[in-house]
Design a protein around this motif. Structure first.
Motif, mmCIF file in Angstrom:
data_model
loop_
_atom_site.group_PDB
_atom_site.id
_atom_site.type_symbol
_atom_site.label_atom_id
_atom_site.label_comp_id
_atom_site.label_asym_id
_atom_site.label_seq_id
_atom_site.Cartn_x
_atom_site.Cartn_y
_atom_site.Cartn_z
ATOM 1 N N LYS A 178 0.838 -1.207 0.000
ATOM 2 C CA LYS A 178 0.000 0.000 0.000
ATOM 3 C C LYS A 178 0.868 1.250 0.000
ATOM 4 C CE LYS A 178 -3.632 -2.409 2.414
ATOM 5 N NZ LYS A 178 -4.226 -2.712 3.697
ATOM 6 N N ILE A 235 2.277 1.945 -3.411
ATOM 7 C CA ILE A 235 1.297 2.556 -4.319
ATOM 8 C C ILE A 235 1.129 4.042 -3.988
ATOM 9 C CG2 ILE A 235 -1.147 2.608 -4.978
ATOM 10 C CD1 ILE A 235 -1.170 -0.470 -4.606
ATOM 11 N N TYR A 252 -6.740 1.516 -8.516
ATOM 12 C CA TYR A 252 -6.324 1.615 -7.110
ATOM 13 C C TYR A 252 -7.518 1.949 -6.225
ATOM 14 C CZ TYR A 252 -1.469 1.529 -8.719
ATOM 15 O OH TYR A 252 -0.286 1.166 -9.291
ATOM 16 N N VAL A 282 -4.016 9.037 -5.333
ATOM 17 C CA VAL A 282 -4.110 7.587 -5.540
ATOM 18 C C VAL A 282 -5.461 7.228 -6.167
ATOM 19 C CG1 VAL A 282 -4.862 6.965 -3.185
ATOM 20 C CG2 VAL A 282 -3.659 5.309 -4.553
#
Ligand code: ZN
Length: 189
Positions: free
Chosen positions: A6, A9, A44, A38
């Motif tokens: 996480k 990302i 995502y 994000v």
């Protein structure tokens, strides 16, 4: 997803930045988080919303409600995954309310969804709207938990990740002392 996956990302999309930042509160921080960066990638948005949806999938509720603007994408995605209705609250003359013809039935059970919970102020405002319509909040789901203390509410709170930042008073900021240039996030260069 693991915590590391996480964070990767968030860093790749620029949602999570490390450095020296001037927050809108006037405090300095070593971390800046902008969830929209994000969520701009629907894959995502789905990935994170799916964790919230999985947590609440066996809860009894009809509707997802989110505060505009940041929460809308998350609420919409969670509602899509669980086949629920999705509505949002927004400010009118400074007060959080339902507009656009959105309404709740008496005793309608709702899940509150947000992108980031920091002080739980917006959660409280959404909850007040829900209660005004006679609805019942059954939970709070958020992509990121940035709270320093556990929010004071009598329903479950699930977040996909907890990220806390150090904040400093400008007079006593170790990053200023190291002469690291400060960045005001979101402003044009
Ligand atoms: Zn500083």
């Amino acid at each position: 997803m693991t915590r590391e996956e996480k964070l990767t990302i968030f860093k790749e999309t620029g949602a999570l930045q490390e450095g020296h930042f001037l927050l809108s509160s006037g405090l300095h921080s070593n971390i800046y988080f902008q969830c929209a960066l994000v969520l701009q990638y629907p894959k995502y948005a789905e990935l994170f919303a799916r964790e919230i949806a999985d947590f609440f999938k066996d809860f009894d509720f009809e509707t997802v409600i989110s505060p505009a603007l940041g929460g809308i994408l998350v609420g919409q995605e969670v509602a899509r995954l669980l086949n629920k209705r999705s509505i949002f609250t927004e400010r009118s003359d400074g007060f959080m309310t339902l507009r656009r013809g959105f309404t709740l039935k008496e005793n309608e059970r709702v899940l509150i969804c947000e992108d980031v919970v920091t002080t739980a102020k917006s959660t409280k405002e959404v909850l007040e709207v829900v209660q005004k319509f006679g609805g019942v909040a059954i939970g709070l789901g958020s992509i990121v938990d940035r709270t320093k203390e556990k929010p004071d509410q009598d329903f479950p709170f699930f977040s996909t990740i907890k990220i806390t930042a150090e904040t400093f008073n400008p007079d006593n900021c170790p990053l200023c002392n190291q002469e690291i240039p400060i960045i005001k996030p979101g402003s044009r260069k």
